[in-house]
Design a protein around this motif. Structure first.
Motif, PDB file in Angstrom:
ATOM      1  N   LYS A   1       3.404 -27.545  -3.799  1.00 26.77           N
ATOM      2  CA  LYS A   1       3.564 -26.080  -3.772  1.00 26.77           C
ATOM      3  C   LYS A   1       2.437 -25.410  -2.993  1.00 26.77           C
ATOM      4  O   LYS A   1       2.672 -24.431  -2.275  1.00 26.77           O
ATOM      5  CB  LYS A   1       3.627 -25.526  -5.192  1.00 26.77           C
ATOM      6  CG  LYS A   1       4.950 -25.810  -5.855  1.00 26.77           C
ATOM      7  CD  LYS A   1       5.062 -25.109  -7.184  1.00 26.77           C
ATOM      8  CE  LYS A   1       6.346 -25.543  -7.884  1.00 26.77           C
ATOM      9  NZ  LYS A   1       6.360 -25.171  -9.295  1.00 26.77           N
TER      10      LYS A   1
ATOM     11  N   MET B   1       3.372 -25.840   0.530  1.00 27.62           N
ATOM     12  CA  MET B   1       4.511 -24.951   0.850  1.00 27.62           C
ATOM     13  C   MET B   1       4.005 -23.513   1.042  1.00 27.62           C
ATOM     14  O   MET B   1       4.381 -22.822   1.993  1.00 27.62           O
ATOM     15  CB  MET B   1       5.517 -25.032  -0.313  1.00 27.62           C
ATOM     16  CG  MET B   1       6.753 -24.202  -0.165  1.00 27.62           C
ATOM     17  SD  MET B   1       7.921 -24.821   1.075  1.00 27.62           S
ATOM     18  CE  MET B   1       8.574 -26.302   0.340  1.00 27.62           C
TER      19      MET B   1
ATOM     20  N   TRP C   1       4.120 -21.362   4.564  1.00 29.65           N
ATOM     21  CA  TRP C   1       4.860 -20.095   4.701  1.00 29.65           C
ATOM     22  C   TRP C   1       3.924 -18.922   4.956  1.00 29.65           C
ATOM     23  O   TRP C   1       4.318 -17.942   5.593  1.00 29.65           O
ATOM     24  CB  TRP C   1       5.788 -19.850   3.516  1.00 29.65           C
ATOM     25  CG  TRP C   1       7.047 -20.656   3.688  1.00 29.65           C
ATOM     26  CD1 TRP C   1       7.365 -21.833   3.076  1.00 29.65           C
ATOM     27  CD2 TRP C   1       8.134 -20.379   4.596  1.00 29.65           C
ATOM     28  NE1 TRP C   1       8.573 -22.295   3.537  1.00 29.65           N
ATOM     29  CE2 TRP C   1       9.072 -21.424   4.469  1.00 29.65           C
ATOM     30  CE3 TRP C   1       8.405 -19.348   5.499  1.00 29.65           C
ATOM     31  CZ2 TRP C   1      10.260 -21.470   5.201  1.00 29.65           C
ATOM     32  CZ3 TRP C   1       9.589 -19.393   6.234  1.00 29.65           C
ATOM     33  CH2 TRP C   1      10.491 -20.435   6.084  1.00 29.65           C
TER      34      TRP C   1
ATOM     35  N   ALA D   1      12.237 -14.598  -1.645  1.00 28.55           N
ATOM     36  CA  ALA D   1      12.813 -13.520  -0.823  1.00 28.55           C
ATOM     37  C   ALA D   1      12.336 -13.537   0.619  1.00 28.55           C
ATOM     38  O   ALA D   1      12.908 -12.849   1.465  1.00 28.55           O
ATOM     39  CB  ALA D   1      12.469 -12.170  -1.456  1.00 28.55           C
ATOM     40  N   GLY D   2      11.285 -14.296   0.923  1.00 30.94           N
ATOM     41  CA  GLY D   2      10.773 -14.303   2.290  1.00 30.94           C
ATOM     42  C   GLY D   2      10.331 -12.910   2.711  1.00 30.94           C
ATOM     43  O   GLY D   2       9.776 -12.138   1.906  1.00 30.94           O
TER      44      GLY D   2
ATOM     45  N   GLN E   1      17.426 -10.273   3.121  1.00 32.04           N
ATOM     46  CA  GLN E   1      18.501 -10.067   2.128  1.00 32.04           C
ATOM     47  C   GLN E   1      18.094  -9.036   1.075  1.00 32.04           C
ATOM     48  O   GLN E   1      18.947  -8.388   0.475  1.00 32.04           O
ATOM     49  CB  GLN E   1      18.950 -11.383   1.470  1.00 32.04           C
ATOM     50  CG  GLN E   1      17.996 -11.979   0.458  1.00 32.04           C
ATOM     51  CD  GLN E   1      16.727 -12.495   1.085  1.00 32.04           C
ATOM     52  OE1 GLN E   1      16.794 -13.231   2.031  1.00 32.04           O
ATOM     53  NE2 GLN E   1      15.571 -12.110   0.574  1.00 32.04           N
TER      54      GLN E   1
ATOM     55  N   LEU F   1       6.701 -17.209  -3.233  1.00 29.89           N
ATOM     56  CA  LEU F   1       5.485 -18.007  -3.454  1.00 29.89           C
ATOM     57  C   LEU F   1       4.373 -17.615  -2.480  1.00 29.89           C
ATOM     58  O   LEU F   1       3.191 -17.750  -2.794  1.00 29.89           O
ATOM     59  CB  LEU F   1       5.858 -19.487  -3.238  1.00 29.89           C
ATOM     60  CG  LEU F   1       4.844 -20.563  -3.517  1.00 29.89           C
ATOM     61  CD1 LEU F   1       4.464 -20.589  -5.000  1.00 29.89           C
ATOM     62  CD2 LEU F   1       5.410 -21.937  -3.126  1.00 29.89           C
ATOM     63  N   SER F   2       4.748 -17.175  -1.287  1.00 26.53           N
ATOM     64  CA  SER F   2       3.758 -16.919  -0.229  1.00 26.53           C
ATOM     65  C   SER F   2       3.316 -15.459  -0.229  1.00 26.53           C
ATOM     66  O   SER F   2       4.131 -14.554   0.008  1.00 26.53           O
ATOM     67  CB  SER F   2       4.376 -17.284   1.128  1.00 26.53           C
ATOM     68  OG  SER F   2       3.826 -16.506   2.160  1.00 26.53           O
TER      69      SER F   2
ATOM     70  N   ILE G   1       4.150 -13.649   3.214  1.00 24.89           N
ATOM     71  CA  ILE G   1       5.542 -13.267   3.503  1.00 24.89           C
ATOM     72  C   ILE G   1       6.000 -12.179   2.520  1.00 24.89           C
ATOM     73  O   ILE G   1       6.763 -11.273   2.898  1.00 24.89           O
ATOM     74  CB  ILE G   1       6.474 -14.517   3.523  1.00 24.89           C
ATOM     75  CG1 ILE G   1       7.640 -14.269   4.501  1.00 24.89           C
ATOM     76  CG2 ILE G   1       6.987 -14.903   2.165  1.00 24.89           C
ATOM     77  CD1 ILE G   1       8.360 -15.538   4.951  1.00 24.89           C
TER      78      ILE G   1
ATOM     79  N   GLY H   1       8.989 -19.467  -7.967  1.00 23.66           N
ATOM     80  CA  GLY H   1      10.340 -19.351  -8.529  1.00 23.66           C
ATOM     81  C   GLY H   1      10.548 -20.197  -9.774  1.00 23.66           C
ATOM     82  O   GLY H   1      11.500 -19.975 -10.522  1.00 23.66           O
TER      83      GLY H   1
ATOM     84  N   PHE I   1      12.356 -25.949  -3.822  1.00 20.46           N
ATOM     85  CA  PHE I   1      11.673 -26.083  -5.118  1.00 20.46           C
ATOM     86  C   PHE I   1      11.611 -27.567  -5.497  1.00 20.46           C
ATOM     87  O   PHE I   1      12.626 -28.254  -5.471  1.00 20.46           O
ATOM     88  CB  PHE I   1      12.444 -25.352  -6.228  1.00 20.46           C
ATOM     89  CG  PHE I   1      12.451 -23.853  -6.127  1.00 20.46           C
ATOM     90  CD1 PHE I   1      12.125 -23.174  -4.966  1.00 20.46           C
ATOM     91  CD2 PHE I   1      12.800 -23.089  -7.244  1.00 20.46           C
ATOM     92  CE1 PHE I   1      12.148 -21.794  -4.895  1.00 20.46           C
ATOM     93  CE2 PHE I   1      12.819 -21.705  -7.181  1.00 20.46           C
ATOM     94  CZ  PHE I   1      12.491 -21.058  -6.006  1.00 20.46           C
TER      95      PHE I   1
HETATM   96  C1  LIG Z   1      13.702 -20.301   4.569  1.00 20.00           C
HETATM   97  S1  LIG Z   1      12.704 -19.082   3.806  1.00 20.00           S
HETATM   98  C2  LIG Z   1      13.933 -17.961   3.229  1.00 20.00           C
HETATM   99  C3  LIG Z   1      13.404 -16.573   3.025  1.00 20.00           C
HETATM  100  C4  LIG Z   1      14.469 -15.505   2.732  1.00 20.00           C
HETATM  101  N1  LIG Z   1      15.124 -15.730   1.461  1.00 20.00           N
HETATM  102  C5  LIG Z   1      15.480 -15.462   3.850  1.00 20.00           C
HETATM  103  O1  LIG Z   1      16.576 -16.017   3.688  1.00 20.00           O
HETATM  104  O2  LIG Z   1      15.168 -14.849   4.898  1.00 20.00           O
HETATM  105  C6  LIG Z   1      12.196 -19.909   2.314  1.00 20.00           C
HETATM  106  C7  LIG Z   1      11.287 -19.102   1.401  1.00 20.00           C
HETATM  107  O3  LIG Z   1      11.156 -19.819   0.172  1.00 20.00           O
HETATM  108  C8  LIG Z   1       9.846 -19.559  -0.320  1.00 20.00           C
HETATM  109  N2  LIG Z   1       9.537 -20.571  -1.336  1.00 20.00           N
HETATM  110  C9  LIG Z   1       9.393 -21.907  -1.179  1.00 20.00           C
HETATM  111  N3  LIG Z   1       9.098 -22.478  -2.363  1.00 20.00           N
HETATM  112  C10 LIG Z   1       9.067 -21.494  -3.291  1.00 20.00           C
HETATM  113  C11 LIG Z   1       8.821 -21.460  -4.686  1.00 20.00           C
HETATM  114  N4  LIG Z   1       8.542 -22.564  -5.401  1.00 20.00           N
HETATM  115  N5  LIG Z   1       8.873 -20.259  -5.314  1.00 20.00           N
HETATM  116  C12 LIG Z   1       9.149 -19.125  -4.622  1.00 20.00           C
HETATM  117  N6  LIG Z   1       9.381 -19.104  -3.298  1.00 20.00           N
HETATM  118  C13 LIG Z   1       9.342 -20.278  -2.639  1.00 20.00           C
HETATM  119  C14 LIG Z   1       8.989 -19.621   0.928  1.00 20.00           C
HETATM  120  O4  LIG Z   1       7.716 -19.036   0.727  1.00 20.00           O
HETATM  121  C15 LIG Z   1       9.874 -18.874   1.932  1.00 20.00           C
HETATM  122  O5  LIG Z   1       9.582 -17.504   1.950  1.00 20.00           O
END
Ligand SMILES: C[S@@+](CC[C@H](N)C(=O)[O-])C[C@H]1O[C@@H](n2cnc3c(N)ncnc32)[C@H](O)[C@@H]1O
Length: 295
Positions: free
Chosen positions: A16, A19, A23, A65-66, A70, A89-90, A93, A116, A138
């Motif tokens: 994590k 990750m 990000w 949510a990045g 969305q 997580l980031s 972002i 998450g 995840f």
């Molecule tokens: C491919 S991006 C998608 C972002 C957004 N939902 C979109 O569709 O534009 C993946 C996202 O998942 C987040 N992410 C990865 N692992 C996570 C975790 N364990 N908890 C929360 N977010 C996480 C990353 O930080 C990143 O912002």
């Protein structure tokens, strides 16, 4: 996620942390690609919102949510009387998601840095939840779904979007197999937790939803062709996002990494058409509902 095999707790923590760091670095690149991502995903995103039961006035949880593309669609759908909590997580972002929502004038959006798998939101505090292209990253997606289940009120709905199986997402498969070959690494099981295609095995995500306690679970597969002017636009997108490909190629010296990118380009040229570059993708939209309380 391989490091978790020997030491699950430290392995997951390290996964994590990596990750989050990836990000944080990729945040501005992902955000800069919003126009292309929106063109690629806007129809599946509308379907995701509908399948989660997002309506005017809803309180919606947006997980992973990045930079919030969305989130804005959800904010539009819930209107000024609704509420959206966008979590990621980031921190980098999530800050972009906050800025984008403010710029769009959506006062109903709040953002929060949160894993998450441990959202820290009150029980039964949301009407609906969405997670677009996040759950597959995840290490424990079942725990992520349990968190969403806990956050939903009885009768509340969720819809997640993930990539389906490797054969239906050939560009991702080409990127991964070429990167591994150039790094001298063996082929990887695409369904290992935490990978891009990890939730694509038929039936797997439905099982996770049911194990998390959801009812009325149903998955719809949707074609989502990524249309860009040329293959180089696609490679630029991959290079500016936090793809696992970058992690693999990061182990190589610059010349070796460039050789890998050249081979990927050659193989991905196969998707060039008279109307530009068209990369096939298949997405799984999975919906479920928290049971209504029976008294
Ligand atoms: C491919 S991006 C998608 C972002 C957004 N939902 C979109 O569709 O534009 C993946 C996202 O998942 C987040 N992410 C990865 N692992 C996570 C975790 N364990 N908890 C929360 N977010 C996480 C990353 O930080 C990143 O912002």
């Amino acid at each position: 996620m391989n490091s978790s095999i020997d030491d699950p707790i430290n392995g997951t923590r390290a996964f994590k942390a990596s990750m989050r760091a990836q990000w944080d670095i990729a945040a501005s690149g992902w955000n800069a690609s919003t126009t292309d991502i929106r063109a690629w995903l806007h129809k599946p995103t509308d379907a995701m919102c509908r399948m989660a039961g997002v309506t005017n006035g809803s309180r919606v949880l947006d997980v992973a949510a990045g930079s919030g593309d969305q989130t804005l669609a959800v904010a539009q759908a819930v209107g000024a009387q609704g509420y959206v909590l966008a979590t990621d997580l980031s921190p980098a972002i999530a800050a972009l998601a906050r800025d984008n929502a403010a710029r769009a004038g959506f006062a109903q959006v709040e953002t929060r840095v949160a894993d998450g798998e441990d959202l820290g939101v009150p029980v039964a505090s949301f009407d609906a939840a969405v997670c677009r292209l996040g759950l597959m990253f995840f290490p424990d997606p079942l725990q992520g779904l349990r968190e969403i289940h806990r956050a939903l009120r009885p009768g509340g709905g969720v819809c997640t979007m993930v990539f389906s199986r490797p054969e239906k997402n050939p560009c991702l498969t080409i990127l991964m197999s070429t990167a591994l070959k150039h790094a001298g690494l063996p082929a990887r099981d695409p369904f290992l937790p935490g990978g891009l295609l990890s939730l694509g095995r038929p039936g797997h995500i439905d099982t996770l939803f049911r194990s998390a306690g959801f009812h009325d679970v149903a998955t719809t597969a949707l074609d989502a062709v990524f249309r860009l002017p040329t293959v180089d636009h696609y490679l630029a997108f991959v290079r500016s996002s936090a793809s696992p490909i970058l992690q693999i190629l990061g182990q190589l010296d610059a010349a070796a990494a460039e050789a890998a990118w050249r081979e990927m380009r050659e193989r991905l040229m196969a998707f060039t058409t008279r109307d530009g570059w068209q990369g096939p993708n298949e997405l799984l939209l999975t919906a479920g509902r928290r049971a209504r309380e029976t008294t």
